[in-house]
Each structure stands twice: as C-alpha cells, then as structure tokens.
Design a protein around this motif. Structure first.
Motif, PDB file in Angstrom:
ATOM      1  N   UNK A   1      48.940  45.423  23.259  1.00 46.03           N
ATOM      2  CA  UNK A   1      49.149  44.140  24.227  1.00 46.03           C
ATOM      3  C   UNK A   1      46.944  43.685  23.368  1.00 46.03           C
ATOM      4  N   UNK A   2      46.186  42.118  23.728  1.00 48.32           N
ATOM      5  CA  UNK A   2      45.448  41.654  22.835  1.00 48.32           C
ATOM      6  C   UNK A   2      44.287  42.975  22.823  1.00 48.32           C
ATOM      7  N   UNK A   3      44.259  42.709  22.096  1.00 47.48           N
ATOM      8  CA  UNK A   3      42.576  44.244  22.122  1.00 47.48           C
ATOM      9  C   UNK A   3      41.952  43.255  22.386  1.00 47.48           C
ATOM     10  N   UNK A   4      40.601  45.169  23.126  1.00 47.20           N
ATOM     11  CA  UNK A   4      39.277  43.487  23.431  1.00 47.20           C
ATOM     12  C   UNK A   4      38.468  44.152  22.228  1.00 47.20           C
ATOM     13  N   UNK A   5      37.972  43.133  21.767  1.00 42.77           N
ATOM     14  CA  UNK A   5      36.525  42.739  20.450  1.00 42.77           C
ATOM     15  C   UNK A   5      35.304  42.546  21.366  1.00 42.77           C
ATOM     16  N   UNK A   6      34.258  43.574  21.321  1.00 42.14           N
ATOM     17  CA  UNK A   6      33.228  43.725  20.746  1.00 42.14           C
ATOM     18  C   UNK A   6      32.732  43.710  19.300  1.00 42.14           C
ATOM     19  N   UNK A   7      31.147  44.032  19.764  1.00 43.85           N
ATOM     20  CA  UNK A   7      29.685  43.767  18.441  1.00 43.85           C
ATOM     21  C   UNK A   7      29.174  44.877  18.209  1.00 43.85           C
ATOM     22  N   UNK A   8      28.773  45.626  17.205  1.00 44.97           N
ATOM     23  CA  UNK A   8      27.382  46.144  17.673  1.00 44.97           C
ATOM     24  C   UNK A   8      26.727  45.670  15.993  1.00 44.97           C
ATOM     25  N   UNK A   9      25.469  45.439  16.260  1.00 42.99           N
ATOM     26  CA  UNK A   9      24.058  45.403  15.291  1.00 42.99           C
ATOM     27  C   UNK A   9      23.346  46.158  15.061  1.00 42.99           C
ATOM     28  N   UNK A  10      23.726  46.631  13.800  1.00 45.32           N
ATOM     29  CA  UNK A  10      23.030  47.703  13.122  1.00 45.32           C
ATOM     30  C   UNK A  10      23.301  49.407  14.436  1.00 45.32           C
TER      31      UNK A  10
ATOM     32  N   UNK B   1      38.915  47.004  20.824  1.00 44.45           N
ATOM     33  CA  UNK B   1      39.860  48.581  21.300  1.00 44.45           C
ATOM     34  C   UNK B   1      40.927  48.499  21.808  1.00 44.45           C
ATOM     35  N   UNK B   2      41.860  48.745  21.998  1.00 38.58           N
ATOM     36  CA  UNK B   2      43.182  48.994  22.914  1.00 38.58           C
ATOM     37  C   UNK B   2      43.003  49.827  23.624  1.00 38.58           C
ATOM     38  N   UNK B   3      43.038  49.485  25.428  1.00 36.36           N
ATOM     39  CA  UNK B   3      42.971  50.324  25.987  1.00 36.36           C
ATOM     40  C   UNK B   3      44.137  51.505  25.683  1.00 36.36           C
TER      41      UNK B   3
ATOM     42  N   UNK C   1      43.290  53.087  21.315  1.00 34.47           N
ATOM     43  CA  UNK C   1      42.549  53.333  20.275  1.00 34.47           C
ATOM     44  C   UNK C   1      41.565  52.329  19.786  1.00 34.47           C
ATOM     45  N   UNK C   2      40.636  52.208  19.151  1.00 37.05           N
ATOM     46  CA  UNK C   2      39.577  51.559  18.417  1.00 37.05           C
ATOM     47  C   UNK C   2      39.619  51.395  16.982  1.00 37.05           C
ATOM     48  N   UNK C   3      39.434  50.901  16.704  1.00 34.30           N
ATOM     49  CA  UNK C   3      38.700  50.161  15.112  1.00 34.30           C
ATOM     50  C   UNK C   3      38.088  49.885  15.288  1.00 34.30           C
ATOM     51  N   UNK C   4      37.649  49.728  13.241  1.00 38.54           N
ATOM     52  CA  UNK C   4      35.891  49.083  13.972  1.00 38.54           C
ATOM     53  C   UNK C   4      36.195  47.824  11.897  1.00 38.54           C
ATOM     54  N   UNK C   5      35.488  47.211  12.098  1.00 35.84           N
ATOM     55  CA  UNK C   5      35.851  45.997  11.058  1.00 35.84           C
ATOM     56  C   UNK C   5      35.231  46.905   9.493  1.00 35.84           C
ATOM     57  N   UNK C   6      34.890  46.348   8.399  1.00 33.18           N
ATOM     58  CA  UNK C   6      33.794  45.943   7.314  1.00 33.18           C
ATOM     59  C   UNK C   6      32.326  45.913   8.395  1.00 33.18           C
ATOM     60  N   UNK C   7      31.403  46.351   7.289  1.00 31.12           N
ATOM     61  CA  UNK C   7      29.718  45.382   7.949  1.00 31.12           C
ATOM     62  C   UNK C   7      29.518  44.279   7.317  1.00 31.12           C
ATOM     63  N   UNK C   8      29.203  43.220   8.039  1.00 34.89           N
ATOM     64  CA  UNK C   8      28.727  42.000   7.247  1.00 34.89           C
ATOM     65  C   UNK C   8      27.034  42.102   7.314  1.00 34.89           C
ATOM     66  N   UNK C   9      26.262  42.179   6.355  1.00 33.82           N
ATOM     67  CA  UNK C   9      25.198  41.572   6.625  1.00 33.82           C
ATOM     68  C   UNK C   9      24.815  39.490   6.770  1.00 33.82           C
TER      69      UNK C   9
ATOM     70  N   UNK D   1      34.911  58.860   6.987  1.00 27.69           N
ATOM     71  CA  UNK D   1      35.514  58.726   8.125  1.00 27.69           C
ATOM     72  C   UNK D   1      35.407  58.230   9.458  1.00 27.69           C
ATOM     73  N   UNK D   2      36.104  57.405  10.055  1.00 26.57           N
ATOM     74  CA  UNK D   2      36.309  56.879  11.292  1.00 26.57           C
ATOM     75  C   UNK D   2      37.263  57.675  12.459  1.00 26.57           C
ATOM     76  N   UNK D   3      37.170  58.106  13.531  1.00 26.46           N
ATOM     77  CA  UNK D   3      38.001  58.232  14.235  1.00 26.46           C
ATOM     78  C   UNK D   3      38.035  57.324  15.649  1.00 26.46           C
ATOM     79  N   UNK D   4      38.463  56.307  15.590  1.00 23.57           N
ATOM     80  CA  UNK D   4      38.352  55.378  17.111  1.00 23.57           C
ATOM     81  C   UNK D   4      37.432  55.222  16.944  1.00 23.57           C
ATOM     82  N   UNK D   5      36.470  54.704  15.647  1.00 28.18           N
ATOM     83  CA  UNK D   5      35.171  53.663  16.008  1.00 28.18           C
ATOM     84  C   UNK D   5      34.341  54.791  15.802  1.00 28.18           C
ATOM     85  N   UNK D   6      34.656  56.305  15.921  1.00 30.69           N
ATOM     86  CA  UNK D   6      33.051  57.046  15.847  1.00 30.69           C
ATOM     87  C   UNK D   6      33.062  57.663  14.815  1.00 30.69           C
ATOM     88  N   UNK D   7      32.090  58.065  13.955  1.00 27.78           N
ATOM     89  CA  UNK D   7      31.794  59.062  12.407  1.00 27.78           C
ATOM     90  C   UNK D   7      32.655  60.365  12.773  1.00 27.78           C
ATOM     91  N   UNK D   8      33.459  60.381  11.649  1.00 31.17           N
ATOM     92  CA  UNK D   8      33.809  62.149  11.865  1.00 31.17           C
ATOM     93  C   UNK D   8      33.069  63.202  11.048  1.00 31.17           C
TER      94      UNK D   8
END
Length: 1445
Positions: free
Chosen positions: A80-89, A132-134, A137-145, A374-381
């Motif tokens: 299904x459609x993922x849930x989008x969230x944003x991180x800043x710094x 995030x898809x319940x 799992x979770x994936x993160x994009x590249x960081x944009x400045x 490396x990142x697993x489900x959005x968290x650093x390995x």
C-alpha cells in the motif's frame, strides 16, 4: 490416483531441493540466501515476494531567499501507499502543529514564508524524506541541503576608475556567494544590458572590454533577493582618450582556483589593461588551449575562459598569459573537478532462512572517495560481531533472526553530494514436515577436536534411523548468552561430522544438531557446551607502522609484515578512531598501506593494525596518532561584542570559532572596522596569538562605527562575523572619583554555592571598571573575587553546606573601590534525594466555566489534611482532545490545587490529568477527568449555498447548503431569508425556518422570471450565527403547461374564491377526497359534499360522546377516569399504522363559506390566523432541534401517512401580491391583531406549560372529533377577504386531532395532546429566561384549521421518528410571566406600508392557571358533557345554515 501420486512426487522433489539448498548454505557466506528473483518454494509454505518500495522523486539541494516559499520534492512508490515523514538535521519534523511547513499529498514538503535572520535560522539545514509502510519497513531518501540566502552584504564595492578607449575596465562587486545570481548592474541608475562586450562574471564583477565613450558614467550593482533591493556605492567610470603612448601591462582581474562538479561550468577570470591593448591566451599544464575550434572552451570579453560541461579531464593548472607586444605577464589557477557518488554495484534483494549468513554488496565511486554507511529500516547499522563491514563497503549479517527482516540501504556520501540504494531481506519460514516419520535426535554429539578458532563435532545416527545413509544434518551454534544462532550444514548425505570455522579463542559456544530426511527436520539434540582454546600461533604486531596527513581530510597509514607471522598473512585490519571519542572504525586491507579519506580537518586520529593468518587475528600494534592538516577556519568567531570606553575608543571582545570549525591552530584575528556613514573606507587591524579583545583608539566623538572579526590560521583567513555597530560617546565619563554603591544585590544560596546577582550604580556618569565580591563565614573579608564591569552575576563555588556566609559587593575603577553593599545567606543542607516516586494527585475534577474555559481541581494525598502546600512542589496539568486522534498534549504548571485551562474550543470533549513534582521526584499521571466545553453561537455562516429550480415545477426552487465550518455546537435549525431586493432591510426579507438536520429545503409558488436573493443563517442552542452571502437565482420563464393555472390564480386574487395551486404531487389528507382544492366544482357537488361531511361528523361526534360517557361510568376514582379517557381516545393517535386505531373521517368544510366567531373574544377586528409565532427580529428566530422534528411528524403521520413531497413552504398571500414578514419594532402597537399561544419546549419535559396555551381562560372551545384540524379560534370570511395582510394559502398544518377528553390526561404526556392549535416548538436552552412568545408563518393547509388548546400533561413525551419538517420557534415555560411583545405584521413583499402590530396576551397568574387545571380535570363530569353537547348542537346549527345557503 495418478494425480495424487504426481502431487506426492512433486512434494518430495521440492523437499529434496530445499534440503540441498540448506546443505550448501554454509559453503560461502550468503550462499544459501536466494538473491532477487523468485523465493525458494516449499510445499505448504506461503510464498512471499519482494515488495516494490522505492523513491520516485528525492529532494535536491535548494537555494531560497527569505520570505519565499520552497518545495522539497519527495514521492515514494509502494503498495500500500507509504506514509511520508521528514527529518531536518536528523530529527523528525512535527508537521501537525507547524503552520509554515506542511506535507503535500504526494509527500513533498512545502515551506511557506522562509524564515532567516542573524540569530534565527529555523529553515536552513539538511532535509531527508522518510517513507514507511506498516509491517513492511522504512526507507530514507538522500539528504538535501536547503540554503537560505542571507541579507545582502557587499564584501567589495565598485570604485571610481578610468580606462583608455579601446582598453578593458573592471568594476568589482562582491556579495555573499549565495546571492551572486541575484546581482545586476545599473549605469546612470538605468539597467545595464549585457552582451558579448559587457559581461558579468560569476562572482558579480562587471567586465567591459573595448571601452567606448558610451561606457562612461556612474555604475552601481544591485542585489534583488526577494526583499527591497540593496544598492552598492556608485562609482564613476571615466573613458580617457588614447594618449598614443605605451603604459604598463597589468592584470585588472586574475584567475583564482576553482572547485567544480562534473557537468557544471567553470569561468576562470582574466582581464588585463595596458597600451598597446593586450591579447589573452590560455595554457593548461604547459599545453596551449585552442579556444577557437573547441565547443566547450569559450573566450569571454576581456579574456576570461569559460569551460562548459566540466569533465574529469578538465582538472589541472591553467595559465592566463597577457601579451601586448612590449611585455608579457601571466597568472595561474588550479581547477579541481569533483564527482558525485555513483553506484557501480547496488545491493540486491535476498531471501534467507533464520540462522543463515548473508552479504549485501555495494560498490561506489566518486571524487573525493565517498564514505559508505548502511541503514536498516531508516536506522543506522552499527558494526558488531554479527553486523560487519567487509571488503570496504559490503554489509555482512551473521546468524539471521526474524527481526533482521526489512529494507537495507547503502548510502554513499562525499563533499559533493550523497545517494542511496536499497534492497529487501525476507526471512523465509522453514518448510513444514510432510506426512511421514521424522528422524529422532542425533546421538552422542561430541566435540572431537577443539582449537582456538574452530571446533570439529561428531555424532551418531538417530535411533529412529540406524543406517542414516539418506540423512543430512544441520549444526546450530551460538555464543553463550547471545540470542543469535548460526547454522552449518553437512556437505553430503550420511556425513556425521562437521567443522565450525571462524570462532573466537577462549569463548564458550553452545552446539546442537538436527537430522533431516525427505519428510523434514527431526528432533534437536541436547545442547553441547564447548569452550575454544586460548590463542596460539597468531601473527605478531606489524612493525614500523607510520601515519602522516596528506590533506586536511585524509591520512596515509603504512606498515610492514609481522616478524612472527606464524604462517601466511591473509590480510590486515586497520582500526582508527578520532581522539576524544570511543567509536573505533575498521577497514580490511590486503596491502601494507591505506589512505583514509573523509576525515575531519585538523583533527587528531589514532591508528592500529592487526594482521590475520589462518588462525585468526594476531597481536595489535601500538596506537599511532596523527593530526590531519590544517585549513582556513570554516566558521566565524563567536560572541562578538563591542564596549564603548570613552569618546575616542571602543573595545572589541570575541570568542574563537567553535573547535570543530577552527581547522587548525588559530594564529590571530583580523579586525575590520569602518564608519557607518562611509562603508567603503575600511580599516584593518591584525591581532596575533590567542588575544580575544582589542582596543580601537583614535575614533571620532559621537560617531557610529561597524566592526567585524575573522579568524586566521597558517592557511589563510576564515569567514568574518556580521557587522556589529557601536557609537562613541559625545563626552567622556568621570573617573575622578570612585563609583557609587551598586543599586541592588541579590543572593540565591544552593548546597555548595551561592549565586550572586546585582545591578550597576544608578549614577551612570562615573566609570566602573569592575566589581569586587568579598565573602566568608561570618565575615566578608575572607576571600575577594574581582569580575569585569559588564558582568551582572557570579557563582561562588566550593562552599560548605548549611553555613552562614556574609557577602559584600563594591564597584571599582582606577581611582579605587566604592561603597560596599552587604548581604548574607545560609547554604542549603546536603540532602540525599528520596528515590521513591510521589503519589499522583487524586480526585481530579473538571468544572466547565464557559465555552473555552474549564477549571481543573484535585487533591494531593501527600499533603496534610488541610491540603496546604508549604514546600516547593508544583503540579503539571496536561490536557488534549481526541479529535483529531493524533492531537498532542498541552501542559501547564500550577502551584495550587487548581488550574484554569483557557483557550479551548467550544463544544469539545477534553481529557485532563495531573502529576506532582517536588525537587527531582515526580509522580505518575493521575486518572483522567473529562469535560465538554459549553456551546457558543456559530461563528461562521452555512457553506456552499446553492439554489436550483425543481424539475417540472418552475415556481418551486430547492435551496441546498452545508453546515457552518465553525458550528460551535449542535445546529438546531436554519433560517432561510429571501427577497427580490438584495438591498432591502433584513426585516423586509421573507424567512423560512428549517430543522437543524436538514441541508435542503423547497420554496414554492415563486413569481416566474423574477430574480430572488437567498441568505441562510444557522442556529444552535446559544443563538444565531452570521448570515451567508446573498445568492441570486432567477426563476424560469412561464411555459405553456403552467400559464392557465397562473392566469387563474392572478385573476381571482383578492376575491378569496380560488385556493392557490398546491402542485401536481399534492395528496389530500383523506383518501376519500380526490378533488384537489381550488379545482372548479359545481355548487350542487359542493353542497352534497358538505352534507356528507356533516353527516359523517355528526356520527363521529355521537360515537365519541358515547365512548366518553362509557369511560366516565366505568371508573369511580377520578384518577382512573382520566387514565381511561386517555387510553381510549388519545392512545389511538400515538402510533402510526396500528390496525386497531380508529381513524375518524375528515370533516371537509368549504373554506370560503365557513364563518365562525372568534371564541377568544379578541378585540381585534382583523385577526390573522397563523400556526406559528412571528419572531421579534431576524436574530431571535430559534429553530427546533431533532426532538421537535420527530414530534411534528408523529402528528403528521397519524392520518396522512408519509408525505409525497419534502418539507416545502410558499410565500403567503400569493393572490396578486407577495407577502413579506416584518420584524418587530420597539413602538407600542396601536391595536391587537393576533394572539400567539406559546407552547412548552419538547426537549425539557420538566418545564411547566404556559397557561396561555389555552385560547382563553374561559375555555369555551369546541373540538370536532371527526376533523383532523382542531377548531379553536375562527376568522370571518369578510375579515379575511378585506385584509391584505391575511395569510392566504399556507400549506397544511398537519396537526393531529385531539379528543374531547384530551384535557383530562394529565398523567401522560402525549405530543398530540400537548397542543392542537400550533406546532410545538423547542428550545435547547435550559435557562430560557424571558423569551416572549412570537408569531411565525408556517406552511398550512388551504382549509385553515382551528385549534382547541389543551393542558399538556407533564409526563415524558413519546416521539415517533419521521420525516424532517420545517422547524418551529422557541417557546416559554409556564412559570414565567408573559409580556406583550411589539411585533410587525405580515406585510406585502415590495410594498411600503407600516407594519401591523401583533399583541401577545400576558399569561394569567399562577392561581388562575391552577384554577384552569382544576377545570380541566373535571372536564369529564356529566354536567361538562352536557355543556359539550350543547356546544355541538350549536355547531350543527351553524353547519346546517351553511349547507342550506
């Protein structure tokens, strides 16, 4: 049978394939893991496939300006459609409560009105999109400045210059690097057009080649970055005539080193001046560049070199050579080309079983060399024994467990940018066993060989299968105390031994063995505990380890082969760690040297090397430390402040840049200052060493100066601070005497310290150089501390607890110390905090005070009984509403046992809880209390008001709308206003009330081809909301189908001879009357109809009288009489559709020929019959709520059944003129016109009823039991015909008939019995106050009904849910006195005439009401029956007279 055998063969083949897969699983790490493709299928196991989950769009680096809007694009695909969230710094953004940042539907982040100032930069930073898809799992994009261009500041401005005709000219304009694209030039304050001869360099500098006289003038550069434009100083360019003599050759602009990314363009500036005019040529690495034939190399005006679409081959040293025939000069610059990270190999999806080992591969390239994480489900390995980085960038996971499932991403990053690629790991369930015997546990599992790095296990076949030729085995092992279990499979069927490699020396492992046959895995053996041997024969330390810095971000480490290798060295592991941290990183190296990139500038690192042979890791080398090379500082000095010493000097203070940004040893600081009025005249001062202040002398009196400071290293100058202003004194301060006493001194004692704060002396004209603080136990002279004159507080440390200290404060200058100020304080005792938590508050209650305020009270069991707070505890109150569900808690602190929560939303349920805090102890949250705020009048009008014509009925329109967005309570009704004049006063508009659960309403009998204007107003229990905007609608023109009825209607207007058309869908209440009202009938038919109606009516009256007599004779008790009468008569009206109900026939009386005298003896000569009260004004109209709605339709459905039409109304009196409803005025009415009978509210059954619900105190009223329209007050035909104010043709009131014994029913409350002359109105307000009865035009039947008001019984009402209807208006309780109200009449739309007053009689006193109630109770007595019969006989005579006429 053949199909079954085939299926079993397929199952056996699949199981054997899986067993083979498991056998080969440990041949190499990850060999058993199936990479992207179809999963290993096993019988009975649910097949899981990889889920496509990736980013369609990722955010990119963005430059914005203050006050503009920015969109950071992000879109991810998944089902299904993922849930989008944003991180800043690195921190998640809370977009729910953010009014400037919002999430767009596609997942992009929209930032409106970007905020950016000197000390507040909330929007600038690094943003990352998280999808995030319940359950997936979770994936993160590249960081944009996101970079926000700062305020325009000119580092250099154009200066007056001159140039010879035909030569070159350069005008400098340096601004912030992020604002260069916003720079333009003006000549003589007119925009300067750029061409091949006049160009603007990327730095903003203006270059004019082949200067002509037209180039002469005043030049300035302008920065336009969204706000007001910023102008530089103007500089004059003079063009000199050719002197025909030579002049020295010189560079006006030299090239500077550049760093560019592949694909960008690079401009190397080079402009020279001299006579003769010089020519420019370029060389790269001692090779001449051909700028004429190359498409990418272009020579710009003046000689600058433009390289488009830069590639790696363009990197190198460029030489600019200027030659005018007499002399040659050259300048050089370095072009460095960087490349963004790119993937040579991306991670692939993997299937695996638990306990297996897998490897995600990832190869990247870029310049500088990218670092990989490396990142697993959005968290650093974080690397560990089971998560390892192998071959520089690959991720190895050992001993898989179910929680390892998810999405893994390889993120590569360098100075240019970053990128990511991901893969999914699916942990498969083991295939269930097929039908058949499974092997038992292997026997006699022993460790036949135990070494430092490996263990050999052997066992015997299971007892269930002594031969075991076809059995395979799996050995599961784990470190003791570790939950992860790894697996090793035997190589061939029948093997009963296996060797476990890569173990750690002197470590305890737990082993177990399982056998598998064609049916599946059997039982596990008992766990076997084995400890490996200590390390022996391992490599020694690598000698001659050296490390040296090769750049500010890289270090090269070299070493040699260990002297005692104990065998062949397989590889080395290089460990490195930043000094001051405990996070060590490692990298596998096959050679004797390695370059580590991506390090921090001018930072010390430690390195060590461990050699590996076949036995494992050897002895580590000693740590060797080295620091990366220095660079220019990357940040400005901090905390710049200026202090005016006197009229000619200012002291500047600052702090070094943050340690992480110094990038080297700070060798000094560069101070630049200027007068604010002359910004181009800048003075520089160098401060060497670690000095953090500087006295600037020789300044002018009363002059404002600007100051800025930049830090220096051996590599150069770093960025400077922002300009800071200060103004010198007009005159110097006095230092001929000591300062006066400080104006205040405050002390705050702690356990081992005292915080001292003060304010300076009141006399500011005496110089204060500093303050002297003296303190001691009992005496202030034990110790003395001096602080700077700017300081206003100081903490005295290292004091004794529970001690009495005396403190003194004196201001001093160069003359001496001033008068001291004394204070004393006792330090606090040293106490150990009580670790036990406090008890939570109890008895939390929420008291609603208003629509936005709730008072929270509670009790604290940890306080004494009197609940008096004597310590420093405080309480925290939190509250929230559950709509929407993700609402955040709000908190507030209180020091008392109650708190007033304000700013709440009206009509909203909140939950509250309280906790107590005392020092470091806190309680848990208390039990919650709930409270719903009061309602408030609607603060917005109804929305989406539309008006459409009804199909087939051009004179009928349908009004539709939506409830107000801010209803602030339950909407109890709506008022529709309409008029043909949009500018008419609101009290001249016709009104239509509608119940609150309706969102549509029909209005009939409008004039064709006429524009109407409609407004709607909503109401709740608190009153009326604002009106909507007027909506215009023009009724359609007449067609052939409706011309004749309309002509007839207009032709008979005023005569009272024809009833208006009720529409083709109208159905009369009685099925026996098929002729619609208003249709032409002969006098004979009319007379016959009346005879039949009268006959039926007489029979019905006799039946009712007999029933009444029978009821009165059956009971001896007065109370039983009343109940029996109610059940026998009223009971038949309560329920629709009862087969036992006796439905009395309708008494149809010709409207125009019926003439009865007004029974209430009203002095009004021209009464107007209305069913509902007229409102006092447009704001007082009070629609009914749903309870009223059901009551109305219970009456409606009793005899008519369901109406064929929706709730409709017509404009009253449509015979030639449209009536209007006038609102009340404050003038006393000259004559009584109409009596309105207020009726009790249905939604409050405890209210008493108005005695005015009786038509007159005498109660001399008749009720015909055979008619569905009660007879109460009458209206003469002449009065009706002569009055233009009369209400003509109002649709049926549809009221229920009430029996003649209805007034006796005081034990039961029946909606039918509650009223018979008007509809019941309701008010949701408990405290209805002094609401006056009002009149209200209500659609009624063409045959006007006459009411016999009855005393409504005070029991709970019975409601029958039915269709919605037009709501009624608020009425009054019985125990409130009724006063006359001044109301307007029902006038004519579009005509100007004085309103007709309406008088409402005051209610009789309570005694009179009681008397009337007593009369009603005795209404069933024999003498009363005799009176009723006499009235009936009189009525019959009147009817006979009408019939014979």
């Amino acid at each position: 049978m053949a199909a079954a055998r085939g299926a079993r063969r397929l199952l056996s083949t699949s199981s054997l394939w899986l067993c083979c897969l498991l056998l080969l699983g440990r041949r190499e790490p990850g060999a058993a893991a199936a990479r992207s493709g179809s999963p290993p299928q096993s019988p009975g196991a649910s097949i899981r496939t990889f889920t496509p989950f990736y980013f369609l769009v990722e955010p990119v680096d963005t430059l914005s300006v203050r006050g503009s809007s920015v969109i950071l694009n992000c879109s991810a695909y998944s089902e299904p459609s993922p849930k989008i969230e944003w991180k800043k710094d690195g921190t998640f953004l809370n977009l729910v409560s953010d009014d400037r940042r919002q999430l767009l539907p596609d997942g992009s982040l929209f930032i409106s009105n970007v905020v950016h100032s000197k000390h507040n930069k909330p929007d600038e930073g690094y943003y990352q999109c998280v999808a995030t898809v319940e359950s997936l799992g979770t994936i993160v994009s590249r960081t944009a400045k996101l970079t926000v261009a700062g305020l325009p500041r000119f580092a250099s401005q154009p200066e007056p210059s001159s140039a010879y005709a035909g030569n070159n000219a350069v005008l400098n304009c340096e601004v912030n690097a992020d604002l260069v694209s916003f720079v333009r030039w003006e000549q003589n304050r007119q925009p300067l057009l750029l061409d091949d001869r006049v160009i603007k360099l990327p730095s903003g500098t203006l270059v004019i080649s082949n200067v002509t006289e037209g180039d002469e003038g005043l030049y300035r550069c302008v920065v336009e970055s969204g706000g007001p434009p910023k102008y530089s100083d103007e500089a004059e360019l003079k063009v000199l005539p050719d002197p025909e003599i030579t002049s020295n050759l010189m560079f006006l602009k030299q090239p500077s080193s550049l760093v560019r990314v592949i694909g960008q363009s690079a401009v190397l500036p080079c402009v020279a001046s001299g006579l003769p005019t010089p020519t420019i040529r370029w060389m790269k690495n001692e090779e001449a560049l051909d700028t004429e034939s190359s498409e990418r190399l272009v020579l710009l005006a003046g000689g600058s070199l433009d390289i488009s679409d830069v590639t790696e081959d363009d990197a190198g040293t460029y030489f600019c050579i200027a030659d005018n025939g007499n002399e040659t000069i050259e300048a050089q610059a370095e072009l460095t080309v960087q490349a963004q990270p790119e993937f040579l190999k991306q991670p692939a999806n993997i299937y695996a079983h638990e306990s297996m080992d897998i490897v995600f591969e990832c190869e990247v390239t870029g310049k500088p060399t990218p670092t990989v994480k490396w990142v697993k489900n959005g968290d650093m390995v974080i690397p560990s024994d089971y998560f390892k980085i192998v071959k520089e960038h690959n991720l190895q996971v050992l001993g898989l467990v179910k929680s390892d499932e998810g999405f893994y991403q390889c993120i590569a990053e360098n100075d240019v940018g970053n990128t990511q690629a991901g893969a999914q790991l699916i942990i498969l369930e083991h295939a269930p066993a097929t039908t058949g015997p499974l092997p038992s546990a292997p026997r006699d599992v022993v460790a036949s060989l135990v070494s430092t790095r490996f263990i050999k296990l052997t066992w015997r076949t299971p007892a269930s299968d002594p031969h075991g030729d076809n059995l395979t085995y799996s050995v599961f092992y784990t470190k003791e105390g570790i939950a992860r279990e790894r697996v090793e499979n035997t190589s061939h069927p029948g093997d009963m031994q296996v060797t476990i490699q890569n173990l750690m020396p002197a470590t305890v492992y737990i082993f177990r063995v399982m056998a598998q046959n064609k049916h599946g895995s059997g039982e596990s053996s008992a766990p076997l505990r084995v400890e490996t041997q200590p390390e022996v024969q391992l490599p020694g330390p690598a000698p001659n380890i050296r490390a040296y810095a090769s750049s500010p971000t890289s270090i090269i480490v070299t070493w040699e082969t260990p002297l005692s290798g104990n065998g062949e060295i397989q590889n080395y592991k290089l460990y490195y760690m930043e000094k001051g941290t405990d996070k060590e990183q490692d990298v596998d190296v096959a050679s004797h040297s390695y370059t580590i990139n991506g390090l921090k500038k001018y930072t010390e690192y430690s390195f060590r090397v461990v050699a590996y042979n076949k036995h494992g890791p050897g002895v580590s080398t000693q740590d060797v430390a080295v620091r990366t090379l220095s660079d220019v500082p990357s940040a400005a000095p901090q905390n710049l402040s200026v202090e005016v010493r006197n009229s000619k000097s200012i002291v500047i203070h600052w702090q070094p840049p943050p340690l992480a940004t110094q990038n080297g040893q700070i060798t000094g600081y560069k101070i630049r200052y200027r007068k604010a009025s002359r910004k181009s005249d800048v003075t520089e001062t160098l401060v060497t060493g670690t000095q953090l202040s500087q006295l600037i002398e020789g300044l002018d009196r009363g002059t404002e100066y600007n100051f800025r400071v930049a830090a220096l290293t051996v590599n150069g100058t770093g960025p400077a601070t922002d300009w800071l202003s200060a103004e010198t004194f007009e005159s110097d301060l006095d230092e001929t005497r000591v300062p006066e006493v400080p104006s205040s001194l405050h002390v705050r004692p702690l356990v081992t310290s005292i915080v001292v704060s003060w304010t300076p002396p009141e006399n500011q004209n005496i110089v204060v150089r500093g303050y002297a603080i003296g303190y001691g136990i009992g005496s202030p002279h034990a110790q003395t501390i001096k602080v700077d004159y700017k300081q206003r507080y100081y903490t005295i440390e290292n004091l004794d607890p529970s001690s009495h200290y005396v403190i003194t404060l004196k201001a001093f200058n160069n003359v001496g110390e001033g008068i001291p100020l004394y204070e004393s304080a006792v330090t606090r005792p040293h106490t150990v905090p009580d670790p036990t938590p406090m008890m939570p508050p109890v008895g939390v209650q929420a008291s609603i005070l208003s629509h936005d305020t709730i008072r929270i009270t509670w009790a604290d069991n940890s306080l004494p009984k009197h609940q008096k707070i004597t310590d420093s505890r405080y309480y925290t109150v939190r509250w929230k509403t559950n709509i929407p569900a993700n609402t955040k808690y709000k908190n507030a602190n209180a020091t008392t046992l109650n708190y007033l929560v304000t700013g709440l939303k009206p009509n909203t349920l909140y939950e509250f809880s309280v906790m107590v805090t005392k020092g470091r102890r806190s309680s848990t949250w208390s039990m919650t209390a709930h409270g719903t705020t009061f309602e408030l009048v609607p603060t917005s009008p109804p929305k989406d008001v539309t008006v459409v014509s009804k199909e087939g009925k051009p004179r009928t329109i349908i009004v539709n709308w939506q409830p107000p967005s801010e209803a602030n309570g339950k909407i109890t009704g709506y008022i529709i206003y309409y008029s043909t004049d949009v500018n008419a006063e609101i009290h001249d508009w016709v009104i239509e009330p509608v119940v609150g659960n309706r969102l549509t309403h029909q209005i009939q009998e409008l004039t064709l081809d006429t524009p109407y204007y409609f407004k709607i107003q909503a109401r709740n229990s608190k009153g009326m909301g604002p009106m909507s905007e007027a909506v215009q609608f023009r009724t359609p023109k007449a067609d052939s189908s409706d011309k004749m009825p309309n002509d007839q209607a207009s032709g008979s207007a005023g005569k009272g001879s024809r009833l208006p058309d009720l529409g083709s869908d109208y159905k009369p209440p009685m099925s026996g009357s098929n002729s619609p009202h208003g249709s032409p009938t002969s006098p004979l038919d009319s007379n016959m109809l009346l005879v039949i109606i009268v006959s039926v009516g007489v029979i019905t009256i006799v039946v009712v009288v007999i029933i009444a007599v029978f009821c009165t004779r059956r009971t001896t008790s007065h109370q039983k009489k009343k109940r029996a009468a109610c059940k026998s008569v009223n009971g038949s009206h309560k329920y629709k559709g009862n087969s036992k109900d006796v439905k009395p026939p309708d008494l149809w009386i010709h409207h125009e020929r019926l003439e009865l005298k007004p029974i209430d003896k009203s002095p009004d000569p021209n009464p107007i019959m209305t069913d509902t009260p007229i409102p006092r004004n447009s704001q007082d109209i009070t629609p009914v709520d749903n309870s009223m709605d059901s009551s109305i339709h219970q009456r409606r459905n009793s005899y008519r059944g369901h109406e064929s039409e929706d709730s409709m109304s017509t404009l009253a009196g449509r015979r030639g003129m449209r009536p209007k409803m006038m609102m009340p005025f404050d003038s006393q009415p000259p004559q009584p016109v109409i009596s309105a009978h207020p009726i009790h509210s249905l939604d409050n059954p405890h209210h008493h009823f108005h005695s005015s619900s009786l038509a007159s105190p005498a109660r001399s009223h008749l009720y015909h039991p055979g008619s569905p329209w009660p007879l109460g007050t009458s209206m003469s035909l002449s009065d009706r015909a002569n009055s233009t104010e009369s209400v003509r043709n109002t649709p049926s009131t549809d009221t229920m008939p009430a029996s003649s014994s209805q007034t006796c029913c005081t034990d039961h409350q029946d909606p039918e019995g509650a009223t018979s002359s008007s509809y019941l109105a309701s008010s949701q307000e408990e405290d209805s106050g002094q609401s006056l009865p009002t009149a209200h035009v209500r659609p009624s039947h063409p045959l006007k009904s006459f009411a016999v008001p009855a005393i409504p019984p005070p029991g709970p009402p019975t409601y029958d849910p039915a269709l919605p209807s037009t709501p009624l208006l608020s009425q009054q309780a019985l125990n409130h006195h009724i006063h006359a109200v001044k109301t307007a009449s029902i006038g004519t739309l579009g005509r100007s005439r004085p309103p007709m007053p309406v008088v409402v009689p005051s209610a009789p006193e309570v005694q009179e009401t009681t008397r009337m109630l007593e009369d009603s109770e005795s209404s069933s007595e024999p003498d009363e029956l005799t009176k009723e019969m006499a009235h009936l006989e009189g009525l019959m005579k009147d009817l006979n007279a009408i019939t014979t006429a």
